[in-house]
Motif scaffolding. Structure first.
Motif, short mmCIF file in Angstrom:
data_model
loop_
_atom_site.label_atom_id
_atom_site.label_comp_id
_atom_site.label_asym_id
_atom_site.label_seq_id
_atom_site.Cartn_x
_atom_site.Cartn_y
_atom_site.Cartn_z
N THR A 28 0.82 -1.22 0.00
CA THR A 28 0.00 0.00 0.00
C THR A 28 0.85 1.27 0.00
O THR A 28 0.35 2.35 -0.30
N SER A 29 2.13 1.14 0.36
CA SER A 29 3.01 2.31 0.42
C SER A 29 3.68 2.63 -0.92
O SER A 29 4.40 3.62 -1.04
N ILE A 30 3.46 1.78 -1.93
CA ILE A 30 4.07 2.02 -3.25
C ILE A 30 3.35 3.18 -3.94
O ILE A 30 2.12 3.25 -3.97
N ASP A 31 4.11 4.07 -4.49
CA ASP A 31 3.56 5.26 -5.16
C ASP A 31 2.77 4.84 -6.42
O ASP A 31 3.33 4.24 -7.34
N PRO A 32 1.46 5.15 -6.48
CA PRO A 32 0.65 4.76 -7.65
C PRO A 32 1.14 5.38 -8.96
O PRO A 32 0.89 4.82 -10.04
N SER A 33 1.84 6.51 -8.86
CA SER A 33 2.32 7.16 -10.10
C SER A 33 3.32 6.29 -10.84
O SER A 33 3.47 6.41 -12.07
N LEU A 34 4.00 5.40 -10.12
CA LEU A 34 4.94 4.48 -10.77
C LEU A 34 4.19 3.53 -11.72
O LEU A 34 4.64 3.27 -12.84
N TYR A 35 3.04 3.02 -11.24
CA TYR A 35 2.24 2.13 -12.08
C TYR A 35 1.62 2.90 -13.26
O TYR A 35 1.51 2.37 -14.37
N GLU A 36 1.22 4.14 -13.01
CA GLU A 36 0.63 4.96 -14.07
C GLU A 36 1.65 5.21 -15.18
O GLU A 36 1.33 5.12 -16.37
N ALA A 37 2.89 5.53 -14.76
CA ALA A 37 3.94 5.76 -15.75
C ALA A 37 4.25 4.49 -16.53
O ALA A 37 4.48 4.53 -17.75
N ALA A 38 4.25 3.35 -15.83
CA ALA A 38 4.52 2.07 -16.49
C ALA A 38 3.41 1.73 -17.48
O ALA A 38 3.66 1.19 -18.57
N HIS B 118 9.43 -5.10 -12.07
CA HIS B 118 10.25 -3.88 -12.06
C HIS B 118 9.75 -2.79 -11.11
O HIS B 118 10.47 -1.82 -10.88
N ILE B 119 8.55 -2.95 -10.56
CA ILE B 119 8.04 -1.95 -9.62
C ILE B 119 7.70 -2.59 -8.27
O ILE B 119 8.25 -2.22 -7.23
N LEU C 99 8.00 -5.78 -6.82
CA LEU C 99 9.00 -6.54 -6.06
C LEU C 99 10.16 -5.67 -5.57
O LEU C 99 10.56 -5.78 -4.40
N PRO C 100 10.74 -4.79 -6.41
CA PRO C 100 11.82 -3.93 -5.90
C PRO C 100 11.36 -3.02 -4.75
O PRO C 100 12.14 -2.74 -3.84
N CYS C 101 10.09 -2.57 -4.78
CA CYS C 101 9.61 -1.68 -3.74
C CYS C 101 9.40 -2.39 -2.40
O CYS C 101 9.55 -1.77 -1.35
N ILE C 102 9.03 -3.66 -2.46
CA ILE C 102 8.81 -4.37 -1.19
C ILE C 102 10.02 -5.23 -0.81
O ILE C 102 9.98 -5.94 0.21
N LEU C 103 11.09 -5.17 -1.61
CA LEU C 103 12.28 -5.97 -1.31
C LEU C 103 12.86 -5.68 0.09
O LEU C 103 13.24 -6.62 0.80
N PRO C 104 12.94 -4.41 0.51
CA PRO C 104 13.45 -4.16 1.87
C PRO C 104 12.64 -4.88 2.96
O PRO C 104 13.21 -5.41 3.91
N THR C 105 11.31 -4.89 2.79
CA THR C 105 10.46 -5.59 3.76
C THR C 105 10.72 -7.09 3.72
O THR C 105 10.82 -7.75 4.77
N ILE C 106 10.83 -7.64 2.51
CA ILE C 106 11.08 -9.08 2.36
C ILE C 106 12.41 -9.45 3.02
O ILE C 106 12.49 -10.44 3.76
N MET C 107 13.46 -8.69 2.77
CA MET C 107 14.77 -8.98 3.32
C MET C 107 14.79 -8.83 4.85
O MET C 107 15.42 -9.62 5.55
N THR C 108 14.09 -7.83 5.35
CA THR C 108 14.02 -7.64 6.80
C THR C 108 13.35 -8.84 7.47
O THR C 108 13.83 -9.35 8.48
N MET C 109 12.24 -9.29 6.90
CA MET C 109 11.54 -10.45 7.45
C MET C 109 12.39 -11.72 7.33
O MET C 109 12.36 -12.57 8.22
N LEU C 110 13.14 -11.83 6.23
CA LEU C 110 14.00 -13.00 6.05
C LEU C 110 15.14 -13.01 7.07
O LEU C 110 15.47 -14.06 7.63
#
Length: 321
Positions: free
Chosen positions: A206-216, A229-230, A232-243
């Motif tokens: 929910t914290s991913i900027d919607p404008s990124l999807y609009e531009a894509a 490209h949008i 997974l890279p945006c939630i990667l820090p959360t995934i790595m922290t949980m891992l």
């Protein structure tokens, strides 16, 4: 002159220190209500996380309840050496690591995938229904879960064995076969925890900027490209922290569910460090020996989380500190 210069430097340092203390005190006073809200949590950690560390010394003593924590004779690493030389040491490490690694490899991606799938659902009523259904197993007690497993995997009238027999196979006693224990444990654990674990990733999405999807979309990117490209890279820090946090408990497998599931026939693959500690402490009354094993387990987990945190920081630039 030198004495005056030293005195002046000392006064300057003292004034600077006093100024910093004043600024810190002012900040604390300004946010006093937030610190007041934090106080119960702070007290809880002190009482239940740090104060009990005082009792860890029984791992180095011949602990006798009647003599208190410090009353027993100091024996150093006697119980650690006894555990390392035990005939069960290799089996316990193998089983604990086996279940933990199995859970991470098979179970860790499931909440991420589940969150990504739910994030694509546009019908809010259907989405809420699915979320409720997948969250509910988390709140079911281990006793009920194991009872359900026994009923479903029963060799006489269990649903799974009825399906196997329907296709011409022979009934399998899953709960008494050592080779099936890890699979049954891990899959049931995924069913129970995957939905609840996806909450963290849904919050990150929910914290991913919607404008990124609009531009894509303007650039003609497909959903798959947006995911790669949008999202997974945006939630990667959360995934790595949980891992990283999950790797920090790689030698910790909860004993409650395992003790409800296992039996002497499955000790070969089911007996882990936590169940062994429980048996030796509460069934055998060997508190010092059990404390030594528990302390060893905590130290190994601590080392693993530090190492994996460094690896993660080097590879993905994401770390806990």
């Amino acid at each position: 002159m030198k004495t005056a210069a030293v005195s002046q430097k000392t006064n300057t340092a003292s004034n600077a220190s006093g100024s910093r203390l004043q600024r810190t005190g002012k900040k604390i006073w300004t946010s006093r209500y937030l610190y007041l809200l934090l106080l119960p949590t702070f007290i809880w950690y002190i009482l239940f996380m740090y104060a009990p560390l005082y009792g860890a010394q029984i791992a180095f003593r011949d602990f006798m309840p009647a003599l208190g924590i410090t009353g027993g004779k100091w024996v150093g690493f006697k119980y650690f050496i006894q555990f390392f030389k035990s005939e069960y040491f290799g089996r316990l490490i193998k089983n604990t690591l086996g279940i933990s690694v199995y859970s991470i490899v098979v179970g860790f991606p499931i909440p991420v995938i589940l969150a990504l799938l739910m994030n694509e659902v546009r019908n809010k009523y259907f989405k809420k229904s699915v979320q409720t259904i997948v969250y509910m197993p988390h709140f079911i007690s281990a006793v009920v879960v194991v009872s359900l497993l026994n009923a479903m995997l029963s060799p006489s009238n269990g649903l799974i064995n009825q399906i196997i027999q329907l296709f011409g196979g022979d009934a399998i006693h899953f709960m008494a076969e050592p080779r099936y224990f890890k699979t049954v444990y891990v899959l049931s654990d995924i069913w129970q925890s995957a939905g609840y674990g996806s909450i963290v990733y849904l919050a990150a999405l929910t914290s991913i900027d919607p404008s990124l999807y609009e531009a894509a979309t303007v650039d003609g990117a497909s959903k798959w490209k947006k995911l790669l490209h949008i999202t997974l890279p945006c939630i990667l820090p959360t995934i790595m922290t949980m891992l990283i946090l999950r790797m920090g408990s790689i030698f910790t497998v909860g004993y409650e569910k395992i003790m409800l599931m296992y039996n002497p026939a499955t000790y070969e693959t089911a007996d882990v460090i936590s169940t062994y500690v429980y048996r030796r402490a509460f069934e055998g009354g060997e508190y010092s020996f059990s404390a030594a094993i528990g302390l060893f387990n905590s130290i190994i987990n601590f080392i693993v989380i530090i190492v994996f945190n460094k690896i993660s920081k080097r590879i993905s630039e994401v770390s806990l500190w």
